[in-house]
Structures are given as structure tokens and as C-alpha cells.
Motif scaffolding. Structure first.
Motif, PDB file in Angstrom:
ATOM      1  N   ASN A   8      -5.225  31.618 -19.491  1.00  9.11           N
ATOM      2  CA  ASN A   8      -6.135  30.593 -19.980  1.00  9.11           C
ATOM      3  C   ASN A   8      -5.430  29.245 -20.106  1.00  9.11           C
ATOM      4  N   GLY A   9      -4.160  29.276 -20.547  1.00 10.60           N
ATOM      5  CA  GLY A   9      -3.395  28.039 -20.665  1.00 10.60           C
ATOM      6  C   GLY A   9      -3.200  27.359 -19.325  1.00 10.60           C
ATOM      7  N   ILE A  10      -2.995  28.162 -18.277  1.00  9.91           N
ATOM      8  CA  ILE A  10      -2.860  27.594 -16.932  1.00  9.91           C
ATOM      9  C   ILE A  10      -4.169  26.930 -16.520  1.00  9.91           C
ATOM     10  N   LYS A  11      -5.278  27.595 -16.792  1.00  9.12           N
ATOM     11  CA  LYS A  11      -6.583  27.021 -16.446  1.00  9.12           C
ATOM     12  C   LYS A  11      -6.823  25.700 -17.174  1.00  9.12           C
ATOM     13  N   ARG A  12      -6.402  25.629 -18.431  1.00 13.78           N
ATOM     14  CA  ARG A  12      -6.671  24.446 -19.258  1.00 13.78           C
ATOM     15  C   ARG A  12      -5.792  23.253 -18.906  1.00 13.78           C
ATOM     16  N   THR A  13      -4.582  23.504 -18.399  1.00 14.65           N
ATOM     17  CA  THR A  13      -3.623  22.403 -18.233  1.00 14.65           C
ATOM     18  C   THR A  13      -3.212  22.122 -16.791  1.00 14.65           C
ATOM     19  N   ARG A  14      -3.483  23.046 -15.877  1.00 13.28           N
ATOM     20  CA  ARG A  14      -2.947  22.907 -14.522  1.00 13.28           C
ATOM     21  C   ARG A  14      -3.378  21.611 -13.837  1.00 13.28           C
ATOM     22  N   GLU A  15      -4.659  21.273 -13.957  1.00 15.54           N
ATOM     23  CA  GLU A  15      -5.159  20.083 -13.267  1.00 15.54           C
ATOM     24  C   GLU A  15      -4.457  18.815 -13.768  1.00 15.54           C
ATOM     25  N   LYS A  16      -4.277  18.703 -15.086  1.00 17.48           N
ATOM     26  CA  LYS A  16      -3.604  17.526 -15.640  1.00 17.48           C
ATOM     27  C   LYS A  16      -2.154  17.456 -15.187  1.00 17.48           C
ATOM     28  N   ILE A  17      -1.489  18.597 -15.172  1.00 17.99           N
ATOM     29  CA  ILE A  17      -0.077  18.614 -14.782  1.00 17.99           C
ATOM     30  C   ILE A  17       0.083  18.269 -13.306  1.00 17.99           C
ATOM     31  N   GLU A  18      -0.727  18.888 -12.469  1.00 19.11           N
ATOM     32  CA  GLU A  18      -0.632  18.601 -11.037  1.00 19.11           C
ATOM     33  C   GLU A  18      -0.967  17.145 -10.740  1.00 19.11           C
ATOM     34  N   SER A  23       8.313  20.349  -6.975  1.00 21.03           N
ATOM     35  CA  SER A  23       7.485  21.527  -6.742  1.00 21.03           C
ATOM     36  C   SER A  23       7.173  22.197  -8.082  1.00 21.03           C
ATOM     37  N   LEU A  24       6.004  22.853  -8.153  1.00 23.02           N
ATOM     38  CA  LEU A  24       5.551  23.508  -9.372  1.00 23.02           C
ATOM     39  C   LEU A  24       5.198  24.957  -9.072  1.00 23.02           C
ATOM     40  N   HIS A  25       5.649  25.868  -9.921  1.00 26.00           N
ATOM     41  CA  HIS A  25       5.237  27.273  -9.819  1.00 26.00           C
ATOM     42  C   HIS A  25       4.706  27.703 -11.183  1.00 26.00           C
ATOM     43  N   PHE A  26       3.429  28.075 -11.241  1.00 26.36           N
ATOM     44  CA  PHE A  26       2.798  28.545 -12.482  1.00 26.36           C
ATOM     45  C   PHE A  26       2.872  30.068 -12.542  1.00 26.36           C
ATOM     46  N   GLU A  27       3.315  30.591 -13.694  1.00 25.45           N
ATOM     47  CA  GLU A  27       3.441  32.037 -13.869  1.00 25.45           C
ATOM     48  C   GLU A  27       2.794  32.447 -15.184  1.00 25.45           C
ATOM     49  N   ALA A  28       1.866  33.414 -15.132  1.00 25.33           N
ATOM     50  CA  ALA A  28       1.148  33.862 -16.327  1.00 25.33           C
ATOM     51  C   ALA A  28       2.047  34.725 -17.209  1.00 25.33           C
ATOM     52  N   PHE A  29       2.003  34.458 -18.498  1.00 24.45           N
ATOM     53  CA  PHE A  29       2.755  35.189 -19.515  1.00 24.45           C
ATOM     54  C   PHE A  29       2.027  36.486 -19.849  1.00 24.45           C
ATOM     55  N   ASN A  30       2.788  37.565 -20.015  1.00 27.06           N
ATOM     56  CA  ASN A  30       2.186  38.883 -20.252  1.00 27.06           C
ATOM     57  C   ASN A  30       1.791  39.138 -21.704  1.00 27.06           C
ATOM     58  N   GLY A  31       2.200  38.259 -22.622  1.00 24.65           N
ATOM     59  CA  GLY A  31       1.712  38.389 -23.984  1.00 24.65           C
ATOM     60  C   GLY A  31       2.728  38.734 -25.047  1.00 24.65           C
ATOM     61  N   GLU A  32       3.928  39.188 -24.679  1.00 26.96           N
ATOM     62  CA  GLU A  32       4.922  39.549 -25.680  1.00 26.96           C
ATOM     63  C   GLU A  32       6.301  39.025 -25.285  1.00 26.96           C
ATOM     64  N   CYS A  33       6.993  38.404 -26.246  1.00 28.79           N
ATOM     65  CA  CYS A  33       8.356  37.921 -25.998  1.00 28.79           C
ATOM     66  C   CYS A  33       9.316  39.096 -26.175  1.00 28.79           C
ATOM     67  N   SER A  34       9.397  39.898 -25.131  1.00 34.79           N
ATOM     68  CA  SER A  34      10.256  41.086 -25.138  1.00 34.79           C
ATOM     69  C   SER A  34      11.326  40.949 -24.055  1.00 34.79           C
ATOM     70  N   LYS A  35      12.330  41.777 -24.137  1.00 37.39           N
ATOM     71  CA  LYS A  35      13.393  41.736 -23.130  1.00 37.39           C
ATOM     72  C   LYS A  35      12.833  42.014 -21.736  1.00 37.39           C
ATOM     73  N   ASN A  36      11.877  42.916 -21.649  1.00 37.26           N
ATOM     74  CA  ASN A  36      11.301  43.239 -20.341  1.00 37.26           C
ATOM     75  C   ASN A  36      10.565  42.045 -19.743  1.00 37.26           C
ATOM     76  N   GLU A  37       9.814  41.312 -20.585  1.00 32.97           N
ATOM     77  CA  GLU A  37       9.088  40.150 -20.086  1.00 32.97           C
ATOM     78  C   GLU A  37      10.040  39.025 -19.697  1.00 32.97           C
ATOM     79  N   ILE A  38      11.075  38.826 -20.484  1.00 34.76           N
ATOM     80  CA  ILE A  38      12.081  37.803 -20.156  1.00 34.76           C
ATOM     81  C   ILE A  38      12.744  38.135 -18.825  1.00 34.76           C
TER      82      ILE A  38
END
Length: 365
Positions: free
Chosen positions: A39-49, A58-73
Motif C-alpha cells: 500500500n505504501g508503494i501505491k501511495r508514494t511511487r508516483e510522487k517519488i518517480e 535508478s529505482l527498485h521498489f520492494e514490498a515489505f513482508n510485515g515483520e522486521c525479522s532476520k529472515n526478512e532482512i
């Protein structure tokens, strides 16, 4: 022992600042790995681009999985390397900030934090709070430096859910009281030294700002408009609290928050909501003056922060669960040891139940 204060390289706050992000970050890299929720990408991508249009980046957008865990990092770090990005931008809330900071640290790149909410004091800190994949507190990752930049667009924060702003006030509420405890005990802060007078002054300013502008800021966000009061609370939640806690120290309130993460009924609560109740428990532990406790409770009631266990989602008190939370809060690796006196799990257990009874009493007035 040295006195040390640390802070983010640059702090930018104001209406519409996201539209100028390219101008602010152009010296940090030319290939940006941008972490945000879907949702954050949808809300901000146009302004950032649009901001980066015509720039050699260059820009690469990556969706966050929801938890700041070692696996996600680890997952995000691998993505960054695959894309050969040389700077990280984290957009969203506290767990995204902590993840972005950790990813940038392991990749050896600069990091820019862009809060879309003012729900925690995480943006400015040289710290990532790591959880398990299930959301239970695991450890603090202390980073060698603060983010290179924090950029807050207040027009975006004004449109976020009001509960998030209130949660940020709960997190900020603890800053002065934990700083005071650390100054009294002479604790070593997360900055690596004793508290400076400057950091402690920012902690007190944070508390004073909450009392002065908290309710007015909440009403602004209810109406999705930006006001001077909201600007002040964004600064208090984000910058004053961030510098205050890191360079003045954490104590009981955050340790008690970490204890409550083991109680399943509390998993739906935001960080600052649990910290606010932890602040009340810390004041009970300290046997603070009744006038001070009453001022904190009145503020919590005014803006809508928890003051009872029922407010935390605990409808039926299981004393074994409360004791387990108290035990976890007293872990030798947590910040309870920064209190100016020895605190046992039995002390915390008693203070939690007493704070709950006090909160119930005030709710009946």
C-alpha cells in the motif's frame, strides 16, 4: 565516562517534502532500493518517480513482508545485491524503518528514512528492533551510525490513521521518564556514553510538547489536516523522542513493553500503546509523586492511550502470564537494568497490577 549525543545526518520535515526527495538524496547514491508496504508503494511511487524524473538514477521498489525479522532482512539484502543498488530508502512505519536500517548496514550503503506515519521514534535512531517471524521481541541491533537522512512529509502523516499518531505519542511519552531514570542511575546510553544535557533537554521538551499539543494534533489528524500543533507533535514523536531515547537512555517502560510481547492478547497493539502503559508501570516502580502520575494518566485518557490491562486487550487477567511478562522485562540484556535501583520480576508484577487498578480507578471518576 564520555558524554555522547548522536543524531541523524539531516532531518527534513514539512508539507509536501516527498515531492523534493530526489534533490535531498542525490548525493547519497544513484541506484535506490526502496522498501515499503504494498500500500505504501501505491501511495508514494508516483510522487517519488516524478521527483526523480530527469535524474540519472535508478529505482527498485520492494514490498515489505510485515515483520522486521532476520529472515526478512536477509531476503531484502539478497534482492538489493541482485539489483546492484547503492542506497536504501525505507518508507512507512517503524518495522520498515528498522528493516531498512538493518539491510543498509549489512550491505554497507547509505539509508534514508521516510516516515508516512508518526507512530514511533524509530526513524532517527541507530538501532533496529529485531523480532521473530511471529512478532515476538528478539534483540536490539545497535548500528554504527544513525540514518543519513530522515524526511517527513507532514501532509502524508496528516492523512494516516489517527491511532498511529496516538501510538507515537505513547512511545514519546516514555522518553523523558526513561531519560530521567538513566541520568539518575548514570546508565550508559545507546550512544555509547552518559547522557548529555542537550539530549536530556530534548527529552523534557518532548514531554512538554506532548502535553501542550497532543490533543490538538489528534484532532488535526481526525480531520486529515496539517496544523502547527500537528507539526510540533510529528517533531516530538519522531525527532525529539528519537534523539532523547537514544542519547539519554531507555529504562523500565520499554523493557515492560518487551515483556508484554509474550502475551498473545497484546499482539494486535501498536508499540507505543504498550510503551504508554509501561510508562505508567515505571512511575509506579519509582513511587513517583501522585501529581506526576495523575498528569500522565490524564494525558493518556485525553488522547486515548491505554491505562489498564483491559485497554491492552487483556480481558481476563492470567497472573502466570503477567509474571512471565514481568520476568521477560527483567532480562539481563534488556533496559530494566538502567533503573536507578534494583528491579525484580516480583517488583514489576506488583507494579503492573497496581497500575491496572489505578487506571481502572481513574476511568470510574
Amino acid at each position: 565516562m564520555s558524554r555522547i549525543i548522536i543524531s541523524t545526518g539531516k532531518y527534513v520535515q514539512g508539507n509536501g517534502e516527498l515531492n523534493k526527495i530526489a534533490d535531498y538524496v542525490k548525493e547519497l547514491g544513484n541506484s535506490f532500493f526502496i522498501i515499503a508496504s504494498e500500500n505504501g508503494i501505491k501511495r508514494t511511487r508516483e510522487k517519488i518517480e516524478e521527483s526523480f524524473k530527469g535524474k540519472d538514477c535508478s529505482l527498485h521498489f520492494e514490498a515489505f513482508n510485515g515483520e522486521c525479522s532476520k529472515n526478512e532482512i536477509d531476503r531484502l539484502q539478497k534482492k538489493l545485491k541482485q539489483n546492484n543498488n547503492n542506497a536504501v530508502i525505507g518508507i512507512g512505519g517503524g518495522k520498515i524503518f528498522d528493516t531498512a536500517k538493518a539491510v543498509a548496514y549489512y550491505a554497507g550503503t547509505p539509508v534514508v528514512i521516510v516516515p508516512t506515519i508518526a507512530a514511533t521514534d524509530a526513524p532517527c535512531s541507530a538501532l533496529s528492533v529485531i523480532y521473530t517471524d511471529e512478532g515476538v521481541f528478539s534483540e536490539y541491533l545497535v548500528l554504527p551510525k544513525n540514518p543519513d537522512m530522515v524526511l517527513v512529509d507532514s501532509s502524508i502523516v496528516a492523512k494516516a490513521p489517527v491511532r498511529l499518531l496516538v501510538s507515537g505519542m505513547g512511545d514519546a511519552l516514555a522518553t523523558y521518564f526513561e531519560a530521567r531514570a538513566c541520568v539518575r542511575s548514570g546508565a550508559v546510553t545507546m550512544a555509547g556514553g552518559k547522557a548529555t544535557k542537550a539530549a536530556f533537554a530534548l527529552s523534557k521538551l518532548c514531554y512538554d510538547t506532548l502535553l501542550e499539543d497532543g490533543l490538538k494534533a489528534k484532532l488535526s489528524v481526525i480531520n486529515k489536516v496539517s496544523t502547527k500543533a500537528l507539526e510540533n507533535i510529528i517533531e516530538a514523536n519522531t525527532y525529539l523522542s528519537g534523539i532523547g531515547f537514544e542519547s539519554s537512555g531507555l529504562a523500565a517502560a520499554h523493557a515492560i513493553h518487551n515483556g508484554f510481547t509474550v502475551i498473545k492478547e497484546c499482539h494486535e497493539l501498536y508499540h507505543g500503546e504498550k510503551v504508554a502503559f509501561g510508562t505508567l508501570v515505571q512511575l509506579i516502580l519509582e513511587n513517583s509523586p501522585s501529581e506526576e502520575i495523575e498528569e500522565v494518566i490524564d494525558f493518556c485518557i485525553e488522547v486515548g492511550l491505554p491505562i489498564t490491562l483491559r485497554d491492552l486487550g487483556i480481558k481476563e487477567i492470567n497472573k502466570d502470564d503477567i509474571m512471565k511478562a514481568a520476568e521477560v522485562s527483567c532480562d539481563k540484556n534488556d533496559t530494566m537494568g538502567n533503573m536507578p535501583f534494583k528491579v525484580t520480576k516480583e517488583d514489576v508484577y506488583s507494579a503492573i497490577l497496581t497500575a491496572d487498578e489505578l487506571g481502572k480507578m481513574y476511568k470510574q471518576l
